[in-house]
Scaffold this active site. Structure first.
Site, PDB file in Angstrom:
ATOM      1  N   CYS A   1       0.816  -1.221   0.000  1.00  0.00           N
ATOM      2  CA  CYS A   1       0.000   0.000   0.000  1.00  0.00           C
ATOM      3  C   CYS A   1       0.848   1.269   0.000  1.00  0.00           C
ATOM      4  O   CYS A   1       1.991   1.264   0.387  1.00  0.00           O
ATOM      5  CB  CYS A   1      -0.948   0.076   1.186  1.00  0.00           C
ATOM      6  SG  CYS A   1      -2.211  -1.194   1.153  1.00  0.00           S
TER       7      CYS A   1
ATOM      8  N   GLY B   1       0.548  -0.377  -4.995  1.00  0.00           N
ATOM      9  CA  GLY B   1      -0.755  -1.024  -4.902  1.00  0.00           C
ATOM     10  C   GLY B   1      -1.610  -0.697  -6.104  1.00  0.00           C
ATOM     11  O   GLY B   1      -1.796   0.469  -6.440  1.00  0.00           O
TER      12      GLY B   1
ATOM     13  N   ASN C   1      -0.461   2.265   5.692  1.00  0.00           N
ATOM     14  CA  ASN C   1       0.306   1.243   4.996  1.00  0.00           C
ATOM     15  C   ASN C   1       0.888   0.374   6.100  1.00  0.00           C
ATOM     16  O   ASN C   1       1.585   0.865   6.965  1.00  0.00           O
ATOM     17  CB  ASN C   1       1.418   1.924   4.184  1.00  0.00           C
ATOM     18  CG  ASN C   1       2.520   0.973   3.736  1.00  0.00           C
ATOM     19  OD1 ASN C   1       3.672   1.369   3.609  1.00  0.00           O
ATOM     20  ND2 ASN C   1       2.190  -0.270   3.489  1.00  0.00           N
ATOM     21  N   GLY C   2       0.570  -0.909   6.081  1.00  0.00           N
ATOM     22  CA  GLY C   2       1.104  -1.775   7.118  1.00  0.00           C
ATOM     23  C   GLY C   2       0.197  -2.949   7.383  1.00  0.00           C
ATOM     24  O   GLY C   2      -0.697  -3.251   6.581  1.00  0.00           O
TER      25      GLY C   2
ATOM     26  N   TYR D   1      12.569  -4.708  -3.591  1.00  0.00           N
ATOM     27  CA  TYR D   1      11.485  -4.852  -4.556  1.00  0.00           C
ATOM     28  C   TYR D   1      10.478  -3.685  -4.585  1.00  0.00           C
ATOM     29  O   TYR D   1      10.115  -3.219  -5.651  1.00  0.00           O
ATOM     30  CB  TYR D   1      10.729  -6.151  -4.256  1.00  0.00           C
ATOM     31  CG  TYR D   1       9.453  -6.348  -5.039  1.00  0.00           C
ATOM     32  CD1 TYR D   1       9.497  -6.670  -6.395  1.00  0.00           C
ATOM     33  CD2 TYR D   1       8.206  -6.206  -4.443  1.00  0.00           C
ATOM     34  CE1 TYR D   1       8.334  -6.842  -7.123  1.00  0.00           C
ATOM     35  CE2 TYR D   1       7.036  -6.380  -5.163  1.00  0.00           C
ATOM     36  CZ  TYR D   1       7.102  -6.693  -6.500  1.00  0.00           C
ATOM     37  OH  TYR D   1       5.950  -6.862  -7.214  1.00  0.00           O
TER      38      TYR D   1
HETATM   39  P1  AMP Z   1       7.469 -15.855  -7.474  1.00  0.00           P
HETATM   40  O1  AMP Z   1       8.807 -16.378  -7.064  1.00  0.00           O
HETATM   41  O2  AMP Z   1       6.828 -16.580  -8.578  1.00  0.00           O
HETATM   42  O3  AMP Z   1       6.557 -15.752  -6.278  1.00  0.00           O
HETATM   43  O4  AMP Z   1       7.652 -14.392  -7.997  1.00  0.00           O
HETATM   44  C1  AMP Z   1       8.697 -13.598  -7.584  1.00  0.00           C
HETATM   45  C2  AMP Z   1       8.630 -12.332  -8.375  1.00  0.00           C
HETATM   46  O5  AMP Z   1       7.504 -11.554  -7.952  1.00  0.00           O
HETATM   47  C3  AMP Z   1       9.855 -11.493  -8.155  1.00  0.00           C
HETATM   48  O6  AMP Z   1      10.499 -11.420  -9.376  1.00  0.00           O
HETATM   49  C4  AMP Z   1       9.387 -10.128  -7.750  1.00  0.00           C
HETATM   50  O7  AMP Z   1       9.641  -9.222  -8.790  1.00  0.00           O
HETATM   51  C5  AMP Z   1       7.916 -10.260  -7.559  1.00  0.00           C
HETATM   52  N1  AMP Z   1       7.577 -10.124  -6.141  1.00  0.00           N
HETATM   53  C6  AMP Z   1       8.370 -10.274  -5.096  1.00  0.00           C
HETATM   54  N2  AMP Z   1       7.694 -10.103  -3.957  1.00  0.00           N
HETATM   55  C7  AMP Z   1       6.446  -9.818  -4.288  1.00  0.00           C
HETATM   56  C8  AMP Z   1       5.279  -9.537  -3.560  1.00  0.00           C
HETATM   57  N3  AMP Z   1       5.283  -9.530  -2.235  1.00  0.00           N
HETATM   58  N4  AMP Z   1       4.142  -9.271  -4.242  1.00  0.00           N
HETATM   59  C9  AMP Z   1       4.124  -9.308  -5.579  1.00  0.00           C
HETATM   60  N5  AMP Z   1       5.197  -9.594  -6.329  1.00  0.00           N
HETATM   61  C10 AMP Z   1       6.352  -9.844  -5.701  1.00  0.00           C
END
Ligand code: AMP
Length: 494
Positions: free
Chosen positions: A2, A28, A101-102, A263
């Site tokens: 968020c 988000g 956010n949290g 990320y």
């Molecule tokens: P996966 O290993 O298939 O779960 O996807 C990992 C990828 O999703 C990574 O390349 C990140 O760019 C992205 N990612 C990492 N953490 C998150 C998250 N909490 N929510 C959404 N996408 C994420």
């Protein structure tokens, strides 16, 4: 994760809020909302979708308020109807609108406590409705029997005390923005400072306009000059025509979420004095060092998995003296993609989002750099796609160390079984994703990459998802089990 934003000035703030939200959209994409206050009335608008989709089609001219807040919601699994979108409002003791956010780790018990002991009903699954009611409950106890106007010094003092009470009762992580009718714009950051929050100013007629946001990129985009980060445990009250009133209402035990650097955050943001872009570059340098130390394979091209890993991949390629190539292209116009069940659908999902550049892949030994491997589905599908495009060897490096522990503070990885690395060695993960070799960032390398070099003093991060150490100190197995079971049923907007 968020994103939140708040602004106060001499004239309407709606444009700054909506435009600022566009610069927080990466935090988000599920829902967004705004609330403004014009001295008499609150106006609230929230809906599902992207900021542009929502606000391009509504008339915002009646949002004439000089104080306002906005929110973008992170997509969640299962739950997340518009009823759970933010901001939320209460009418007593003053009109208050709030966004956060949290993630609260005692949401359920606080919700029951509010009902049983405070005669307050929380109807959504959204944590901020609980934070808001706890804050309102504290404020109403402190101001009961008082006839002071909202902006009286005694009321102002009560507002800060109410934040202290909120910190005492609300466990977890939260950065909050709120409008208090007749008073101004309030923001606060929990004592552990897990989520970021920053503020800045801009000249506004004869006065000053103030803006608070999750990330500095939102301030800079609207021409606000960054003042500083809100400190963990600090609350700041902004009132029209007056300088901000900061107060450290609880001791700071700062543990910023390190995943912001890996990320979440935009690379043009600076959080707690650290440039996200620089941190990502340093994450690439440490990966390159380890690659050489372990005698990593010869590769023909270093390819980022767009977009968060690009600065790390660029730096890795430079340090390894290997060509950096854009071997995967992201479709920027696809909008939100859905987490589709089944392997075939997932593969199709990845192919919608990313396309291989044959020229850079066919016949080559490639090193893919991603920011993180969570469930492993993305890496597995990308590696398969790159092999089908004709790569001779596919190696993988992750800017983030292996993820093994649920996040209870708001990142969408809250059940143990979600992690591919949970019960696997690095080599078993390599086999599971189908790579020729796999290099994970090491924990201490990550910490030194995220700290500014030559920084004096202590700098603590929350990296519970990697080392299992939850900084709030109250995460027992029972709490983990409860969060996990809630999570399996439905997600709450964070
Ligand atoms: P996966 O290993 O298939 O779960 O996807 C990992 C990828 O999703 C990574 O390349 C990140 O760019 C992205 N990612 C990492 N953490 C998150 C998250 N909490 N929510 C959404 N996408 C994420």
């Amino acid at each position: 994760m968020c994103g939140v934003i708040g602004a106060i000035g001499q004239g309407p703030v709606i444009a700054d809020i909506v435009d600022g939200l566009l610069f927080l959209q990466h935090r988000g994409q599920d829902a967004a909302g705004v609330a403004t206050f014009d001295g008499t009335s609150f106006r609230l608008h929230k809906a599902m979708g992207l900021v542009r989709e929502i606000f391009d089609r509504v008339d915002l001219t009646h949002h004439t308020g000089h104080i306002g807040i906005g929110h973008v919601r992170y997509p969640t699994i299962g739950g997340g109807a518009v009823d759970d979108a933010q901001p939320f409002m209460v009418n007593s003791p003053f009109g208050i609108a709030m966004s956060h956010n949290g993630n609260l780790t005692n949401f359920k018990s606080l919700k029951n406590e509010l009902k049983d002991k405070c005669r307050r009903h929380v109807s959504s699954q959204c944590d901020v409705e609980v934070i808001l009611n706890v804050f309102a409950d504290e404020l109403s106890r402190l101001t009961t029997g008082s006839n002071s106007p909202p902006d009286d010094p005694a009321t102002i003092d009560a507002i800060f005390q109410a934040v202290t009470g909120t910190f005492r009762r609300c466990k977890g992580s939260y950065s909050v923005v709120a409008v208090i009718a007749g008073v101004g714009l309030l923001c606060f950051r929990d004592p552990f400072g897990i989520k970021p929050l920053i503020y800045g100013k801009r000249p506004d007629g004869k006065g000053t306009r103030w803006m608070v946001a999750s990330e500095s990129c939102a301030l800079v985009s609207q021409n606000f000059k960054v003042e500083r980060d809100v400190q963990p445990g600090e609350a700041i009250l902004f009132r029209t025509g007056q300088p901000p009133l900061p107060r450290q209402v609880a001791p700071s035990k700062g543990h910023l979420c390190i995943f912001e650097f890996i990320y979440f955050a935009r690379p043009d943001s600076e959080i707690d004095g650290i440039s996200v872009y620089k941190a990502r570059m340093r994450l690439g340098s440490t990966l390159a060092r380890r690659w050489e130390e372990k005698d990593g394979a010869e590769v023909d091209a270093v390819i980022p998995v767009p977009d968060s890993s690009r600065p790390a991949a660029q730096q890795m390629a430079a340090k390894m003296k290997r060509p950096f190539r854009e071997g995967l292209l992201k479709n920027r116009y696809i909008g939100r993609t859905f987490i589709m069940p089944g392997d075939a659908n997932r593969k199709k999902g990845i192919r919608y989002k990313l396309s291989p550049v044959r020229l850079e892949i066919k016949g080559k030994r490639v090193l893919l750099v991603d920011d993180s491997i969570v469930r492993g589905n993305t890496s597995k599908a990308i590696i398969q796609m790159v092999r089908e495009t004709g790569a001779r060897e596919v190696h993988m490096a992750s800017s983030c160390p292996a993820l093994r522990h649920p996040c209870v503070y708001g990142v969408d990885m809250s059940t143990r079984k979600e992690f591919i690395a949970r019960d696997r060695t690095d080599d078993e993960v390599r086999v599971a994703i189908g790579a020729d070799s796999l290099l994970y960032q090491q924990l201490d390398d990550m910490v030194s990459a995220c700290r500014p070099p030559n920084e004096e003093g202590e700098r603590r991060f929350c990296m519970a998802c990697m080392d299992g150490k939850y900084p709030t100190g109250d995460i027992t197995q029972a709490v983990l089990d409860e969060i996990e079971s809630e999570r399996t049923v439905a997600g709450s907007g964070v």
